[in-house]
Scaffold this motif. Structure first.
Motif, PDB file in Angstrom:
ATOM      1  N   ALA A 257     -58.986  10.815  39.287  1.00  0.00           N
ATOM      2  CA  ALA A 257     -57.726  11.252  38.665  1.00  0.00           C
ATOM      3  C   ALA A 257     -56.538  10.849  39.546  1.00  0.00           C
ATOM      4  CB  ALA A 257     -57.741  12.764  38.454  1.00  0.00           C
ATOM      5  N   GLY A 258     -56.704  10.972  40.861  1.00  0.00           N
ATOM      6  CA  GLY A 258     -55.634  10.592  41.792  1.00  0.00           C
ATOM      7  C   GLY A 258     -55.324   9.106  41.713  1.00  0.00           C
ATOM      8  N   MET A 259     -56.379   8.283  41.699  1.00  0.00           N
ATOM      9  CA  MET A 259     -56.177   6.828  41.619  1.00  0.00           C
ATOM     10  C   MET A 259     -55.486   6.454  40.308  1.00  0.00           C
ATOM     11  SD  MET A 259     -59.650   5.124  43.114  1.00  0.00           S
ATOM     12  CE  MET A 259     -60.835   6.304  43.683  1.00  0.00           C
ATOM     13  N   ALA A 260     -55.946   7.056  39.205  1.00  0.00           N
ATOM     14  CA  ALA A 260     -55.363   6.731  37.891  1.00  0.00           C
ATOM     15  C   ALA A 260     -53.890   7.115  37.851  1.00  0.00           C
ATOM     16  CB  ALA A 260     -56.137   7.450  36.789  1.00  0.00           C
ATOM     17  N   THR A 261     -53.538   8.302  38.392  1.00  0.00           N
ATOM     18  CA  THR A 261     -52.138   8.752  38.368  1.00  0.00           C
ATOM     19  C   THR A 261     -51.268   7.872  39.264  1.00  0.00           C
ATOM     20  OG1 THR A 261     -53.015  10.982  38.136  1.00  0.00           O
ATOM     21  CG2 THR A 261     -50.659  10.793  38.545  1.00  0.00           C
ATOM     22  N   LEU A 262     -51.823   7.443  40.418  1.00  0.00           N
ATOM     23  CA  LEU A 262     -51.052   6.583  41.322  1.00  0.00           C
ATOM     24  C   LEU A 262     -50.828   5.202  40.721  1.00  0.00           C
ATOM     25  CD1 LEU A 262     -52.731   7.491  44.723  1.00  0.00           C
ATOM     26  CD2 LEU A 262     -50.307   7.753  44.195  1.00  0.00           C
ATOM     27  N   LEU A 263     -51.878   4.669  40.053  1.00  0.00           N
ATOM     28  CA  LEU A 263     -51.796   3.293  39.547  1.00  0.00           C
ATOM     29  C   LEU A 263     -51.025   3.191  38.233  1.00  0.00           C
ATOM     30  CD1 LEU A 263     -55.374   2.040  40.424  1.00  0.00           C
ATOM     31  CD2 LEU A 263     -53.226   1.095  41.298  1.00  0.00           C
ATOM     32  N   TRP A 264     -51.135   4.227  37.379  1.00  0.00           N
ATOM     33  CA  TRP A 264     -50.449   4.187  36.076  1.00  0.00           C
ATOM     34  C   TRP A 264     -49.579   5.423  35.869  1.00  0.00           C
ATOM     35  CZ3 TRP A 264     -55.848   2.991  36.143  1.00  0.00           C
ATOM     36  CH2 TRP A 264     -56.130   1.636  35.991  1.00  0.00           C
ATOM     37  N   PRO A 265     -48.565   5.630  36.741  1.00  0.00           N
ATOM     38  CA  PRO A 265     -47.742   6.851  36.620  1.00  0.00           C
ATOM     39  C   PRO A 265     -46.986   6.908  35.296  1.00  0.00           C
ATOM     40  CG  PRO A 265     -46.745   5.313  38.153  1.00  0.00           C
ATOM     41  CD  PRO A 265     -48.092   4.758  37.816  1.00  0.00           C
ATOM     42  N   ASP A 266     -46.623   5.741  34.755  1.00  0.00           N
ATOM     43  CA  ASP A 266     -45.810   5.733  33.533  1.00  0.00           C
ATOM     44  C   ASP A 266     -46.645   5.856  32.277  1.00  0.00           C
ATOM     45  OD1 ASP A 266     -43.687   5.363  35.169  1.00  0.00           O
ATOM     46  OD2 ASP A 266     -43.665   3.179  34.955  1.00  0.00           O
ATOM     47  N   VAL A 267     -47.959   5.715  32.419  1.00  0.00           N
ATOM     48  CA  VAL A 267     -48.816   5.790  31.236  1.00  0.00           C
ATOM     49  C   VAL A 267     -49.356   7.202  31.073  1.00  0.00           C
ATOM     50  CG1 VAL A 267     -50.918   4.937  30.143  1.00  0.00           C
ATOM     51  CG2 VAL A 267     -49.446   3.371  31.414  1.00  0.00           C
ATOM     52  N   ILE A 268     -49.945   7.724  32.162  1.00  0.00           N
ATOM     53  CA  ILE A 268     -50.663   8.985  32.050  1.00  0.00           C
ATOM     54  C   ILE A 268     -49.720  10.173  31.899  1.00  0.00           C
ATOM     55  CG2 ILE A 268     -52.186  10.557  33.319  1.00  0.00           C
ATOM     56  CD1 ILE A 268     -53.446   7.818  34.382  1.00  0.00           C
ATOM     57  N   ALA A 269     -48.633  10.207  32.694  1.00  0.00           N
ATOM     58  CA  ALA A 269     -47.744  11.369  32.643  1.00  0.00           C
ATOM     59  C   ALA A 269     -47.121  11.568  31.258  1.00  0.00           C
ATOM     60  CB  ALA A 269     -46.682  11.276  33.732  1.00  0.00           C
ATOM     61  N   PRO A 270     -46.478  10.545  30.659  1.00  0.00           N
ATOM     62  CA  PRO A 270     -45.885  10.763  29.329  1.00  0.00           C
ATOM     63  C   PRO A 270     -46.944  11.072  28.263  1.00  0.00           C
ATOM     64  CG  PRO A 270     -45.036   8.754  30.324  1.00  0.00           C
ATOM     65  CD  PRO A 270     -46.189   9.213  31.166  1.00  0.00           C
ATOM     66  N   TRP A 271     -48.125  10.455  28.405  1.00  0.00           N
ATOM     67  CA  TRP A 271     -49.197  10.665  27.435  1.00  0.00           C
ATOM     68  C   TRP A 271     -49.648  12.132  27.458  1.00  0.00           C
ATOM     69  CZ3 TRP A 271     -54.675  11.356  28.233  1.00  0.00           C
ATOM     70  CH2 TRP A 271     -55.420  11.217  27.069  1.00  0.00           C
ATOM     71  N   LEU A 272     -49.759  12.674  28.685  1.00  0.00           N
ATOM     72  CA  LEU A 272     -50.166  14.082  28.806  1.00  0.00           C
ATOM     73  C   LEU A 272     -49.019  15.007  28.380  1.00  0.00           C
ATOM     74  CD1 LEU A 272     -52.156  14.038  32.138  1.00  0.00           C
ATOM     75  CD2 LEU A 272     -53.040  14.701  29.914  1.00  0.00           C
ATOM     76  N   LEU A 273     -47.786  14.644  28.727  1.00  0.00           N
ATOM     77  CA  LEU A 273     -46.635  15.468  28.374  1.00  0.00           C
ATOM     78  C   LEU A 273     -46.467  15.547  26.863  1.00  0.00           C
ATOM     79  CD1 LEU A 273     -43.942  14.542  31.043  1.00  0.00           C
ATOM     80  CD2 LEU A 273     -45.213  16.674  30.819  1.00  0.00           C
ATOM     81  N   HIS A 274     -46.905  14.480  26.172  1.00  0.00           N
ATOM     82  CA  HIS A 274     -46.841  14.459  24.719  1.00  0.00           C
ATOM     83  C   HIS A 274     -47.666  15.616  24.141  1.00  0.00           C
ATOM     84  CE1 HIS A 274     -46.723  12.860  20.664  1.00  0.00           C
ATOM     85  NE2 HIS A 274     -48.043  12.952  20.618  1.00  0.00           N
ATOM     86  N   PHE A 275     -48.854  15.835  24.731  1.00  0.00           N
ATOM     87  CA  PHE A 275     -49.711  16.936  24.260  1.00  0.00           C
ATOM     88  C   PHE A 275     -49.208  18.273  24.770  1.00  0.00           C
ATOM     89  CE2 PHE A 275     -52.579  13.305  24.075  1.00  0.00           C
ATOM     90  CZ  PHE A 275     -53.042  13.437  22.784  1.00  0.00           C
ATOM     91  N   TYR A 276     -48.601  18.209  25.954  1.00  0.00           N
ATOM     92  CA  TYR A 276     -48.097  19.403  26.623  1.00  0.00           C
ATOM     93  C   TYR A 276     -46.851  19.908  25.892  1.00  0.00           C
ATOM     94  CZ  TYR A 276     -46.269  22.056  30.629  1.00  0.00           C
ATOM     95  OH  TYR A 276     -45.772  23.003  31.463  1.00  0.00           O
ATOM     96  N   GLY A 277     -46.231  19.025  25.090  1.00  0.00           N
ATOM     97  CA  GLY A 277     -45.056  19.410  24.313  1.00  0.00           C
ATOM     98  C   GLY A 277     -43.749  19.077  25.003  1.00  0.00           C
TER      99      GLY A 277
END
Ligand SMILES: [Zn+2]
Length: 278
Positions: A257-277
C-alpha cells in the motif's frame, strides 16, 4: 529521456535490488551488510562479479551455483526485477529528479519490510528510520523551495476541506500515522480477541506518515492497507492456506500500500476520495 538513460535507471534499480537481497537476509540476523561478500550457502564459494550481475547471471546460470550446482531461490531474481521495476516507475512518473530518488529509496526500504516480515514476522526498525529520515528531507526541501511558513504552519487538505497544522509535515504525519495504527491495533485486539497489529506495523505506519503527511495521501495509504489486508486475510482463510488463529503478517500489505501510494499519489487518493465522498 533516451533508451540509454532508461537502461541506466533499470540497471541501477537491479543493482539496488541485489543489495536488498543481502539486507533482507542479513539484517534480521544482525550480520554486517558489507562483510563478508556474498557466497554460496551450499559450498561456501565466494560469488565473483560475473555471478553478481542482477537477473542476467541468474538466467545465464539457470539459477544454479557455478561451483556446486546447488539451486538458488528464484526470489533473488524476483527481488532484483521488482526493484528495477520500482526504479523505472519512479522515474517514469516523476522524471529524473530528487523526488523520484526519494520515492525509490522509500520503496526500497518497503521491499525490505515486505520480505523480512514474510520470513520472520518482524519489521526491522531501520525501515521506519529510513522513511522518517526521508520525510524530514522532504520537509527541508519544502523549507528551501517555499519558505518557513509552508513547513512550520502549513495547510493540509482532507476530503476537500483544508485545515492548518502547527508542526512540520513529517512530525505531524509521524504522530498521526503511528497514533492511527496504535488505535486500530487496540480496537482489532478487542474485537478479534488476539493480537492484530505488532509494534513493527505501528512504527512502519509512523514512517509512512512522516513521508506522506497527515492529509489525504495518508488516508489513501491507510484505506488501501486496511482493505487489502482484510481481503487477503479472508482469501487466505477461504483457501485454507491460513487458519483464523494463525497470525498473518500485516507488514507486506502495509509495504505494498505504501509503494502504491508513493508511486501513484494522483491516482489512488482521488479514487479513494471519490468513494469517501470528498
Ligand atoms: Zn555452491
Amino acid at each position: 529521456m533516451d533508451a540509454l538513460h532508461w537502461v541506466a535507471v533499470i540497471a541501477v534499480g537491479a543493482v539496488v535490488g541485489s543489495f536488498l537481497n543481502v539486507v533482507i537476509y542479513r539484517l534480521p540476523q544482525r550480520q554486517s551488510l558489507i562483510f563478508p561478500g556474498s557466497h554460496c550457502f551450499s559450498c561456501g564459494q565466494r560469488l565473483t562479479l560475473p555471478d553478481l550481475v542482477p537477473v542476467l547471471s541468474y538466467l545465464a546460470l539457470r539459477g544454479r551455483c557455478r561451483h556446486c550446482g546447488r539451486r538458488f531461490s528464484p526470489r533473488y531474481a524476483l527481488v532484483e526485477t521488482f526493484t528495477a521495476g520500482l526504479a523505472g516507475l519512479a522515474v517514469w512518473n516523476f522524471g529524473l529528479n530528487l523526488y523520484a530518488v526519494i520515492v525509490f529509496v522509500a520503496c526500497a526500504a518497503l521491499v525490505v519490510a515486505l520480505f523480512v516480515d514474510l520470513d520472520h514476522m518482524i519489521i526491522p526498525d531501520e525501515v521506519p528510520v529510513v522513511l522518517i529520515g526521508l520525510g524530514l528531507l522532504v520537509d527541508l526541501y519544502r523549507l528551501a523551495s517555499i519558505g518557513g511558513t509552508a513547513t512550520l504552519g502549513y495547510t493540509e487538505e482532507l476530503g476537500g476541506r483544508s485545515y492548518m497544522m502547527p508542526l512540520p509535515v513529517s512530525l505531524t504525519g509521524m504522530l498521526w500515522g503511528g497514533g492511527a495504527f496504535l488505535i486500530i491495533g487496540w480496537v482489532f485486539e478487542r474485537v478479534l480477541r488476539r493480537p492484530a497489529l505488532g509494534l513493527g506495523d505501528v512504527k512502519l505506519a509512523a514512517g509512512m506518515g512522516a513521508l506522506l503527511g497527515p492529509g489525504y495521501l495518508f488516508l489513501s495509504f491507510f484505506l488501501l492497507a486496511i482493505v487489502s489486508g482484510a481481503v487477503i486475510s479472508v482469501l487466505l482463510m477461504a483457501l485454507r492456506l491460513k487458519r483464523r488463529e494463525h497470525a498473518i503478517p500485516f507488514g507486506p500489505m502495509l509495504a505494498v500500500a505504501g509503494m502504491a501510494t508513493l508511486l501513484w499519489p494522483d491516482v489512488i487518493a482521488p479514487w479513494l476520495l471519490h468513494f469517501y465522498g470528498g
